[in-house]
Enzyme design. Structure first.
Site, short mmCIF file in Angstrom:
data_model
loop_
_atom_site.label_atom_id
_atom_site.label_comp_id
_atom_site.label_asym_id
_atom_site.label_seq_id
_atom_site.Cartn_x
_atom_site.Cartn_y
_atom_site.Cartn_z
N THR A 89 19.62 116.79 -19.27
CA THR A 89 19.05 115.88 -18.27
C THR A 89 19.83 115.93 -16.96
O THR A 89 21.04 116.17 -16.98
CB THR A 89 19.08 114.45 -18.84
N ARG A 131 7.12 110.18 -27.93
CA ARG A 131 8.46 109.61 -27.88
C ARG A 131 8.83 109.31 -26.41
O ARG A 131 8.52 110.08 -25.51
CB ARG A 131 9.45 110.62 -28.48
N THR A 155 22.82 110.24 -19.31
CA THR A 155 22.32 111.33 -20.14
C THR A 155 22.81 111.09 -21.56
O THR A 155 23.73 110.30 -21.78
CB THR A 155 22.79 112.70 -19.60
N GLY A 211 18.50 109.34 -25.90
CA GLY A 211 17.76 108.25 -25.27
C GLY A 211 17.73 106.98 -26.10
O GLY A 211 17.85 105.87 -25.58
N1 ASP Z 1 18.42 111.21 -22.38
C1 ASP Z 1 17.48 112.27 -22.62
C2 ASP Z 1 16.50 111.84 -23.67
O1 ASP Z 1 16.89 111.24 -24.65
C3 ASP Z 1 18.10 113.55 -23.06
C4 ASP Z 1 19.28 113.99 -22.26
O2 ASP Z 1 19.94 113.21 -21.60
O3 ASP Z 1 19.57 115.18 -22.26
O4 ASP Z 1 15.35 112.17 -23.54
#
Ligand code: ASP
Length: 286
Positions: free
Chosen positions: A160, A188, A209, A212
């Site tokens: 992310t 999701r 990040t 989630g």
């Molecule tokens: N936070 C993001 C999610 O759960 C993934 C990530 O941060 O890479 O979709």
């Protein structure tokens, strides 16, 4: 009013996995982040914090190295669905898209939504909104992600992207964009287009990040920003929030700037990829 030299910026590109990513990838990510943080700082000199966070995240979305926009991860049904949001600390307006498909830059769609009544759109509605507002149809898939999907190698690169900026007027903004976890069930919802993953007031801005579900459960960005807004130092706000994240064994990282110009970042597993620029020194993850 903050002086010109008080402008600050920090960006992130998610987590880096030593076990599944090469040294070349690490160097490439470092170089890309350095370039983007420097370009974005230049941009900040003549633009607001809000304009700048969108500008920075758009560049990160365009870079295949990161899991957002071009190069997003593929979900369990073979489709890419992306999420992005932005928040202006001055107006306290949050706008975002959740599970949008077939656009190049989800953050630009979030930007387009900021002046509308229904500011957070999901799924088909978000995609329809984008295409009827002149965003070109674009397939963000790259061969590497298809290969990972086809071999069912669950990619551990939580990549992310996000940005927090403090502008010359003392305003703060935050923006975040993601291609998700990879292999998730369609429907999701990521944290990235929620206030748990992206939040800002006039006191502080945060972009997250990580997993989630953990970020939402611990309300990471909302808590850090609220704590700073209530008078806690940025370090203490991070420490308290990450201690609470630990209680649920959460996996997350966050970047932040407060209105005094303090830049901070922390991760539950020390492998978050970030770069910051205070006008003098570019700092990058090692
Ligand atoms: N936070 C993001 C999610 O759960 C993934 C990530 O941060 O890479 O979709």
């Amino acid at each position: 009013m903050t002086k010109k030299n008080a402008m600050k910026i920090i960006i992130h590109g998610g987590f880096f996995s030593e076990s599944s990513q090469s040294l070349e990838t690490k160097i490439a990510k470092q170089n890309s982040l350095k370039q983007i943080v420097s370009n974005s700082y230049e941009y900040l000199k003549t633009h607001t914090a809000l304009e700048t966070v969108v500008f920075a995240v758009e560049q990160l979305e365009n870079d295949e190295l990161f899991n957002a926009g071009v190069g997003s991860q593929i979900q369990s049904d073979g489709k890419i669905r992306m999420s992005a949001s932005m928040m202006d600390g001055k107006t306290k307006r949050f706008s975002g898209v959740i599970n949008i498909e077939n656009v190049k830059n989800p953050i630009r769609v979030a930007e387009k939504l900021v002046d509308t009544v229904d500011r957070v759109l999901g799924g088909e509605g978000a995609t329809k909104f984008a295409h009827s507002n002149n965003f070109d149809w674009f397939n963000p898939e790259i061969p590497q992600r298809r290969k990972e999907y086809e071999t069912k190698l669950e990619s551990k690169s939580l990549g992310t992207v996000g940005c927090v900026a403090l502008d010359a007027q003392g305003n703060i903004a935050a923006a975040t964009s993601t291609g998700g976890k990879g292999f998730e069930v369609p429907g999701r919802i990521s944290d990235s287009a929620t206030t748990a993953g992206n939040y800002a007031t006039q006191h502080c801005g945060v972009s997250c990040t990580g997993i989630g579900e953990d970020i939402v459960s611990a309300a990471v960005a909302t808590k850090i920003v609220t704590r700073v807004s209530d008078g806690l130092s940025i370090e203490k706000a991070f420490d308290k929030t990450f201690a609470e994240l630990k209680e649920i064994d959460g996996f997350a990282g966050a970047i932040a700037i407060d209105n005094k110009g303090n830049i901070h970042h922390l991760d539950s597993h020390p492998s978050m990829v970030f770069a910051s620029f205070d006008g003098k020194t570019v700092k990058v993850f090692e």
